[in-house]
Design a protein around this motif. Sequence first.
Motif, PDB file in Angstrom:
ATOM      1  N   ALA A   4      17.816  21.888 -22.819  1.00 32.08           N
ATOM      2  CA  ALA A   4      19.253  21.676 -22.966  1.00 32.08           C
ATOM      3  C   ALA A   4      19.771  22.576 -24.088  1.00 32.08           C
ATOM      4  O   ALA A   4      19.001  23.060 -24.927  1.00 32.08           O
ATOM      5  CB  ALA A   4      19.529  20.214 -23.289  1.00 32.08           C
ATOM      6  N   LYS A   5      21.082  22.787 -24.102  1.00 33.03           N
ATOM      7  CA  LYS A   5      21.674  23.695 -25.079  1.00 33.03           C
ATOM      8  C   LYS A   5      21.390  23.251 -26.513  1.00 33.03           C
ATOM      9  O   LYS A   5      21.054  24.071 -27.367  1.00 33.03           O
ATOM     10  CB  LYS A   5      23.180  23.802 -24.847  1.00 33.03           C
ATOM     11  CG  LYS A   5      23.829  24.852 -25.701  1.00 33.03           C
ATOM     12  CD  LYS A   5      25.285  25.040 -25.336  1.00 33.03           C
ATOM     13  CE  LYS A   5      25.873  26.169 -26.152  1.00 33.03           C
ATOM     14  NZ  LYS A   5      27.230  26.465 -25.764  1.00 33.03           N
ATOM     15  N   TYR A   6      21.497  21.941 -26.801  1.00 30.81           N
ATOM     16  CA  TYR A   6      21.245  21.464 -28.158  1.00 30.81           C
ATOM     17  C   TYR A   6      19.782  21.671 -28.545  1.00 30.81           C
ATOM     18  O   TYR A   6      19.468  21.920 -29.709  1.00 30.81           O
ATOM     19  CB  TYR A   6      21.656  19.997 -28.321  1.00 30.81           C
ATOM     20  CG  TYR A   6      20.683  19.000 -27.746  1.00 30.81           C
ATOM     21  CD1 TYR A   6      19.672  18.466 -28.530  1.00 30.81           C
ATOM     22  CD2 TYR A   6      20.770  18.594 -26.418  1.00 30.81           C
ATOM     23  CE1 TYR A   6      18.772  17.549 -28.008  1.00 30.81           C
ATOM     24  CE2 TYR A   6      19.886  17.685 -25.887  1.00 30.81           C
ATOM     25  CZ  TYR A   6      18.883  17.167 -26.686  1.00 30.81           C
ATOM     26  OH  TYR A   6      17.992  16.259 -26.175  1.00 30.81           O
ATOM     27  N   VAL A  11      15.602  24.590 -31.643  1.00 29.18           N
ATOM     28  CA  VAL A  11      14.447  25.490 -31.674  1.00 29.18           C
ATOM     29  C   VAL A  11      14.736  26.685 -32.575  1.00 29.18           C
ATOM     30  O   VAL A  11      13.918  27.052 -33.419  1.00 29.18           O
ATOM     31  CB  VAL A  11      14.073  25.957 -30.246  1.00 29.18           C
ATOM     32  CG1 VAL A  11      13.113  27.125 -30.294  1.00 29.18           C
ATOM     33  CG2 VAL A  11      13.467  24.805 -29.450  1.00 29.18           C
ATOM     34  N   VAL A  12      15.903  27.276 -32.428  1.00 23.82           N
ATOM     35  CA  VAL A  12      16.227  28.479 -33.197  1.00 23.82           C
ATOM     36  C   VAL A  12      16.521  28.147 -34.661  1.00 23.82           C
ATOM     37  O   VAL A  12      15.960  28.763 -35.567  1.00 23.82           O
ATOM     38  CB  VAL A  12      17.419  29.234 -32.563  1.00 23.82           C
ATOM     39  CG1 VAL A  12      17.890  30.360 -33.446  1.00 23.82           C
ATOM     40  CG2 VAL A  12      17.033  29.750 -31.187  1.00 23.82           C
ATOM     41  N   VAL A  13      17.393  27.167 -34.886  1.00 23.10           N
ATOM     42  CA  VAL A  13      17.836  26.885 -36.255  1.00 23.10           C
ATOM     43  C   VAL A  13      16.772  26.138 -37.053  1.00 23.10           C
ATOM     44  O   VAL A  13      16.387  26.574 -38.144  1.00 23.10           O
ATOM     45  CB  VAL A  13      19.168  26.094 -36.244  1.00 23.10           C
ATOM     46  CG1 VAL A  13      19.566  25.674 -37.644  1.00 23.10           C
ATOM     47  CG2 VAL A  13      20.262  26.932 -35.613  1.00 23.10           C
ATOM     48  N   LEU A  14      16.284  25.011 -36.522  1.00 24.08           N
ATOM     49  CA  LEU A  14      15.338  24.182 -37.271  1.00 24.08           C
ATOM     50  C   LEU A  14      13.885  24.609 -37.088  1.00 24.08           C
ATOM     51  O   LEU A  14      13.032  24.282 -37.909  1.00 24.08           O
ATOM     52  CB  LEU A  14      15.500  22.718 -36.876  1.00 24.08           C
ATOM     53  CG  LEU A  14      16.856  22.096 -37.199  1.00 24.08           C
ATOM     54  CD1 LEU A  14      16.936  20.682 -36.664  1.00 24.08           C
ATOM     55  CD2 LEU A  14      17.127  22.134 -38.681  1.00 24.08           C
ATOM     56  N   GLY A  15      13.599  25.330 -36.017  1.00 24.35           N
ATOM     57  CA  GLY A  15      12.231  25.731 -35.758  1.00 24.35           C
ATOM     58  C   GLY A  15      11.883  27.122 -36.225  1.00 24.35           C
ATOM     59  O   GLY A  15      10.711  27.432 -36.450  1.00 24.35           O
ATOM     60  N   VAL A  16      12.897  27.974 -36.388  1.00 23.40           N
ATOM     61  CA  VAL A  16      12.613  29.356 -36.795  1.00 23.40           C
ATOM     62  C   VAL A  16      13.372  29.726 -38.075  1.00 23.40           C
ATOM     63  O   VAL A  16      12.762  30.085 -39.078  1.00 23.40           O
ATOM     64  CB  VAL A  16      12.962  30.354 -35.663  1.00 23.40           C
ATOM     65  CG1 VAL A  16      12.732  31.779 -36.112  1.00 23.40           C
ATOM     66  CG2 VAL A  16      12.154  30.057 -34.422  1.00 23.40           C
TER      67      VAL A  16
END
Length: 104
Positions: A4-6, A11-16
């Motif tokens: 999903a979009k969220y 993934v991008v913000v909190l994971g990377v």
Amino acid sequence: MDLAKYQKVEVVVLGVIAPVLLLTYTILLLLSGEAVFWGRSSTIIYHSNEAYFVSLLWFGVAGSMFSHFFLRPLKLLSNASRRLILYISMSFLCSGLLSAVVLV
């Protein structure tokens, strides 16, 4: 993977992005021989050898975020490998937190 979009944002913000920024900031502080512990009411700056022990806290936080928000939803590694990374990160986090409390 169909996320999903969220979840893609997580993934991008909190994971990377957040782990990379935290690692970069921690490494820059370590190069100057310092580590920072942000508390509820004050900020403590550790120097020299104490800084290396306390910095484990931030390496653990970054590794935990990477494992939980990046590796888990994308399923890039097996569950056992992801858990191993998470357990190592949590052991860093706990030892760094213990160091921050004991070395005050």
